[in-house]
Design an enzyme around this catalytic site. Structure first.
Site, PDB file in Angstrom:
ATOM      1  N   ARG A 159       0.788  -1.216   0.074  1.00  0.00           N
ATOM      2  CA  ARG A 159       0.043   0.030   0.026  1.00  0.00           C
ATOM      3  C   ARG A 159       0.882   0.983  -0.020  1.00  0.00           C
ATOM      4  NH1 ARG A 159      -2.571   2.988   4.679  1.00  0.00           N
ATOM      5  NH2 ARG A 159      -3.983   4.471   3.728  1.00  0.00           N
ATOM      6  N   HIS A 204      -3.309  10.675   0.616  1.00  0.00           N
ATOM      7  CA  HIS A 204      -2.805  10.770   1.997  1.00  0.00           C
ATOM      8  C   HIS A 204      -2.416  12.141   2.190  1.00  0.00           C
ATOM      9  CE1 HIS A 204      -1.317   7.480   4.721  1.00  0.00           C
ATOM     10  NE2 HIS A 204      -1.105   8.813   5.496  1.00  0.00           N
ATOM     11  N   GLU A 249      -7.772   8.421   6.251  1.00  0.00           N
ATOM     12  CA  GLU A 249      -8.127   9.211   7.594  1.00  0.00           C
ATOM     13  C   GLU A 249      -8.828  10.790   7.299  1.00  0.00           C
ATOM     14  OE1 GLU A 249      -4.656   6.844   9.974  1.00  0.00           O
ATOM     15  OE2 GLU A 249      -4.349   9.005   9.481  1.00  0.00           O
ATOM     16  N   ASN A 394      -7.598   1.688   9.616  1.00  0.00           N
ATOM     17  CA  ASN A 394      -6.282   2.003  10.543  1.00  0.00           C
ATOM     18  C   ASN A 394      -6.375   2.202  11.944  1.00  0.00           C
ATOM     19  OD1 ASN A 394      -5.162   2.583   7.773  1.00  0.00           O
ATOM     20  ND2 ASN A 394      -4.988   4.670   8.059  1.00  0.00           N
ATOM     21  N   TYR A 396      -4.413   1.580  15.994  1.00  0.00           N
ATOM     22  CA  TYR A 396      -3.279   1.545  16.659  1.00  0.00           C
ATOM     23  C   TYR A 396      -3.188   1.234  18.103  1.00  0.00           C
ATOM     24  CZ  TYR A 396      -1.033   3.438  12.577  1.00  0.00           C
ATOM     25  OH  TYR A 396      -0.326   3.468  11.458  1.00  0.00           O
ATOM     26  N   GLU A 462      -3.745  -0.075   8.003  1.00  0.00           N
ATOM     27  CA  GLU A 462      -2.699   0.224   9.038  1.00  0.00           C
ATOM     28  C   GLU A 462      -2.804  -0.477  10.336  1.00  0.00           C
ATOM     29  OE1 GLU A 462      -1.819   4.541   9.385  1.00  0.00           O
ATOM     30  OE2 GLU A 462      -2.044   4.847   7.312  1.00  0.00           O
TER      31      GLU A 462
END
Length: 554
Positions: A159, A204, A249, A394, A396, A462
């Site tokens: 990606r 992005h 995002e 994404n 985390y 991600e």
């Protein structure tokens, strides 16, 4: 346990041999170990002969002390059995990057200025180390080396993002930069020649500065420019690119770049501070732009090219520990990603009621005649609804949500959402410090998406953590193991439709306002070296083994 090929040695077999000779009595598997290595017992060896045989074995043991982390041992050299999990059939594994973070060549070959090119020069006070992405990893010149790294890892897909101003320096189709098209053709062709599927992010955060001068994403006309840009990409690359991420995002880009009013959070390009209005204008325009690109592809390219499109959302998960916290957690999810999920995936379309009603109430209390959240018309709701072949997630970390009582009553995204993010003090902190290792929260998020939005097809676009400038990034390996395990469990036990996982990131890169201080890569990059030497970390060896065996060893 991971299945071994016939006649091969596992790390545990070698541990047994070394234990037999250096630490007598620790292993009972002498016959197996000796016969596999093909040597005789040392009963009649001279001290010198024994030393010459024992020394290499000792060095093997030392090497295995480190390697056992990669193989899955929490306690290197122990005899504890590890659990293994096969990846689902057809599951895709990849790694990610983005153009501004790795390419460099900021002003070469007719590339136009982006909002980040401008931001790092005008707001250096906001960049932790005062650095910029002018050179970054120099992937614009070293893309062939990077493709070799990707091939060696064995990834299924890569990606990466395309720089809008490298393709359209002015932001519109009045100036199409052939050098930019040539560069991405070389990257795409190189990936395919090496058996790697390209997954392209169209946006992005690299908006051409020329378009920012007319209001950027706060101006609805940006949807026209984005559709034209998308058309150029489909025409030039769509015959080979089958995975498209439209916008990365949009929540974070809208709030950090356009609204702010939260002193503990970073400010991103373009660095606006029109709180309570600009972030919602930017969010709506990105939603419409995503939908316009999807409908364009659906109408003009899908039949011939057969690709898939999706949007990519940042998704912290929010738990609660009280009744008021439960309400705050629901608001957090509605405002951060329901903002974009609901218009695309819900049956009724439009913004989440929890979000739209709250902003309307606050707007009225401020004496306004209309909501600060721009309305989606009936035509726009219909345009946006269903514009997804997959959802890019994404993720985390996970926090607890609690009610926020605003001291500053200035209208903003944060006073509207009215929640505080509280890290769990009892769980391990990763690098950087905002990442708490909460893998179970990842699975809870995936199940929440499944239950709330009718189980959409998901790709983890991600997931990862940093390291403290270390090649021996054991913590990163353990982070990925735990989070990938939760993905597999969500597929096998919860029946979530997750088809792929992309680790963040391929190599250390420019991490926005953190500059080069955060190290998410599987490969270390020496930013003091003009050649930007790449060195594999232990996490690269772990990921390579996972790709080779398709088996996760916990």
């Amino acid at each position: 346990m991971m299945k071994k090929e016939r006649g091969s040695l596992s790390s545990r077999d070698i541990h047994s041999v070394v234990n037999l000779r250096i630490y007598p009595g620790k292993s009972q598997r002498s016959h197996l170990s000796q016969s596999r290595l093909g040597y005789e017992p040392l009963h009649h060896s001279t001290p010198y002969q024994s030393l010459m045989i024992l020394l290499p074995l000792y060095l093997i043991r030392v090497a295995l002390f480190s390697a056992s982390f990669v193989c899955g041992d929490e306690n290197p050299g122990s005899e504890t059995n590890n659990m293994s999990m096969k990846l689902p059939e057809g599951f895709l594994l990849g790694v990610g990057s983005s153009s501004y973070q790795i390419e460099g060549a900021a002003f070469e070959d007719n590339k136009g200025e982006s909002i980040w090119d401008r931001f790092v020069r005008t707001r250096t006070d906001l960049i932790v180390d005062g650095s910029n992405g002018d050179v970054a990893c120099d992937s614009y010149h070293k893309y062939e080396d990077d493709i070799k790294i990707l091939k060696d890892l064995g990834v299924d897909f890569y990606r990466f993002s395309i720089s809008w101003p490298r393709i359209l320096p002015n932001g519109d189709i009045s100036n199409i930069n052939q050098a930019g098209i040539d560069y991405y053709n070389k990257v795409i062709n190189g990936l395919i020649e090496n058996g790697i599927q390209p997954m392209v992010t169209m946006y992005h955060w690299e908006l051409p500065q020329n378009l920012q001068e007319i209001g950027g994403w706060t101006n609805p006309v940006l949807a026209d420019f984005f559709e034209d840009y998308a058309d150029i990409l489909f025409k030039n690359f769509g015959d080979r690119v089958k995975w498209w991420c439209t916008i990365n995002e949009p929540h974070l880009h809208s709030v950090f770049g356009h609204g702010q009013a939260a002193p503990d959070l970073p400010i991103h390009a373009p660095g606006l501070n029109y709180t309570g209005t600009a972030e919602y204008l930017a969010g709506k325009t990105q939603l419409v732009s995503h939908a316009r690109a999807y409908r364009l592809y659906e109408k003009h390219y899908l039949k011939e090219q057969g690709g898939k499109l999706g949007i990519v959302l940042d998704t912290f998960y929010y738990r609660y520990s009280s009744e008021s916290g439960m309400e705050a957690a629901e608001r957090a999810k509605a405002f951060e990603y329901g903002w974009f999920l609901n218009p695309i995936y819900s049956a009724e379309g439009g913004y989440p009621a929890l979000m739209s009603e709250r902003i309307m109430e606050n707007s009225k209390a401020e004496g306004r005649k209309r909501s600060r959240l721009p309305e989606l018309t009936k035509e726009e709701i219909d345009l946006i609804k269903g514009t997804s072949d997959f959802l890019g997630v994404n993720h985390y970390t996970t926090y607890y949500a609690e009610d926020m009582i605003a001291v500053d009553k200035t209208p903003s995204f944060f006073t509207d959402a009215a929640f505080n993010s509280i890290p769990n003090s009892e769980t391990k902190t990763a690098e950087p410090s905002w990442i708490k290792v909460e893998p179970e929260g990842f699975r809870e998020l995936l199940v929440w998406i499944k239950d709330t939005y009718n189980n959409p097809t998901v790709i983890i676009t991600e997931n990862g953590c940093g390291d403290a400038e270390s090649i021996n990034d054991y913590n990163k390996i353990n982070y990925h193991k735990k989070y990938i395990k939760e993905v597999i469990d969500a597929i096998n036990e919860d029946e979530c439709k997750i088809i792929g996982y992309s680790a963040w990131s391929l190599m250390d890169s420019y991490e926005w306002t953190s500059g080069y201080t955060e190290k998410f890569g599987f490969y270390h990059v020496d930013f003091t070296d003009p050649d930007r030497k790449r060195t594999p970390k232990l996490s690269a060896l772990f990921y390579k083994e996972l790709l080779k065996t398709r088996t996760l060893v916990i």
